[in-house]
Design an enzyme around this catalytic site. Sequence first.
Site, PDB file in Angstrom:
ATOM      1  CG  ASP A   1      -0.321  -0.329   2.524  1.00  7.57           C
ATOM      2  OD1 ASP A   1       0.737  -0.985   2.543  1.00  7.57           O
ATOM      3  OD2 ASP A   1      -0.866   0.082   3.561  1.00  7.57           O
TER       4      ASP A   1
ATOM      5  CD  GLU B   1       3.364  -1.133   7.393  1.00 12.36           C
ATOM      6  OE1 GLU B   1       3.752  -1.062   8.571  1.00 12.36           O
ATOM      7  OE2 GLU B   1       3.272  -0.126   6.661  1.00 12.36           O
TER       8      GLU B   1
HETATM    9 ZN   LIG Z   1       4.732   3.790   6.473  1.00 10.52          ZN
HETATM   10 ZN   LIG Z   2       6.228   1.115   5.573  1.00 11.03          ZN
END
Ligand SMILES: [Zn+2]
Ligand SMILES: [Zn+2]
Length: 454
Positions: free
Chosen positions: A115, A183
Site C-alpha cells: 500500500d 500495512e
Molecule cells: Zn509507512
Molecule cells: Zn512502511
Amino acid sequence: MRHYSIAFASWSSRPMRAFIFAILCFMSMAGLPRLAVSAEPQAWIDSNLEVLVELYRHLHRHPELSFQEEKTAQRMAEEWRDAGFEVTTDVGGHGLVGLLKNGEGPTLMLRTDLDGLPVTEKTGLVYASEATVRGEDGSLTGVMHACGHDIHMTCVTGAAKFLAGQHRDQWKGTLMLVGQPAEERGAGAQSMLADGLFTRFVRPDYAVALHCAPSVPAGGIAYRAGFALANVDSVDIRLFGRGGHGAYPHLSIDPILEAARLVMDLQSIVSREVDPTQSAVITVGSIHGGTKHNVIPDYCDLQLTVRSYTEQVRQLLKTAIERKARSAAEASGAPEPRVEFSEGTPALFNDTALMERVVPVLKNALGESVVFEAPASMGGEDFSQYGRAGVPICMLWLGTVEAERLAGYARLQQPPPPLHSALFYPDAEPTIASGVTSLSSIALDLLSPEETNP
Ligand SMILES: [Zn+2]
Ligand SMILES: [Zn+2]
C-alpha cells in the site's frame, strides 16, 4: 503507517545524526562502498536491473491506498506467476501468496507490503505519482508510495526471479512470497493471518522482510536483533464536564481544565512509574474541545499514541492512563471519563538466532563496511504479527539514499526527508540492487541444499 509513522522519527534525532555522520566519515575514508562480492546475485542483477527499475517506476507511478491495492496486487501476481510461482490472490483483502516448492527443505517467507499513503508527492521526479483520491470530506489528495513499499515489492520480485530462474539447483525447500495489504493501517498482516495464511498455505520456518530507511546509505543495510520496533496502542479519551457560560464557571464543570491537568499528569507516567531502564512513550497528538470563547463545553476529547516494548510496560501504561483520566475527572467533580484503547501493532522482535545467521550473509554479500547495527526505535510495523504467530522473523533496514546525497544533507545540517514525507525518494538503482542481493543471498543460505534441520 498512518498513525504509526514508522521508525525513523528518531533517526533524525541528534544521536542518530551523529551516528550517520560517523558512518559517512567512515565511508569516505574507506572509499564509497559499491555493491560487491556475492558473484551470483550480483551478475544476475547487473543484467536485470533495468527491468526491475522499470517495474519500480511503474509501481511508484500507480500507488493505491490501504485495502484498495487491487491493481498493485494484480501486477505482483503476474510478475510472480511469470517467475514460476503458484499464486493465490485475495487473501485477507488484496493480499497474495506465491509458492514455489523446490524439493525437500525448509520454507522461507519473503514479505512485501503493497500500500501507498494519502500524500501528494513533491519530489519532482519524472516518474512521480500523479494519482489522487477523494477523502471522506470530499477533498482531493494525492497518493504516494511515501513509505517505499514500491521498493519492497520490487526487491521481493527481483529475488523471486533470481531464485526461480537458473539458480534453482542452488537451493532446496519452499519459497513463500507474501504481498501484504494495509500495512499503513497496521491491519493487513492480521487480516492475512485470519484468512489462513499459515493454515491454508504453509507455516514458514523463517520470515524475512526489508523496510526502506532514508538515513541509511543506499547499498547498505542496518539491523537490530531483539526488540526493534514498539508496541503501538491508540487511546481515545473523552473527559466530561457540564457546559455553561464562560463568565460563570462556578455554575459549570470545565472539561478543558480537566484535559489540561490530564495532559500534564500523563507525562509523569513515563518519568515516574515506568522503570527508567525500560522504554515507553505517551504522546497526546490531538485535543479537541469547545466551540467558542465564552462557552464552557460539555466534553473534551484527547487522542494518544502509546509505545512500549514489553507486555508488562504496555499493561502498566494502560492502567496508569485510565487512573490518571479518572483522577483528572474526580479532581473537578466531573463524571467518569470514557477511555478506549484500540488494539495496536505488537512490538517487533527480530529473532536473535535468525539475525545471527543473516548478518554474516549480508556482510559477505554487500561488504563488511555497509552492514551495521541500528538502534531500536519506537515506530511500529505489523510484520511483527508473523513473529507473534510463532515464526522466527527478521526485518532489515534497507539503505535508500546514496551516500553523496546523504553527505549533502549532512552539510546542510538537515536530516534527509523521512518516510511519509512528500519529498522522500529512494535512489532506485543502488537500493534495488542491494535489496535483491540481500534477499537472494539470505534465501540461498537459509535454503542451502545441505540445510535439513531448520
Ligand atoms: Zn509507512
Ligand atoms: Zn512502511
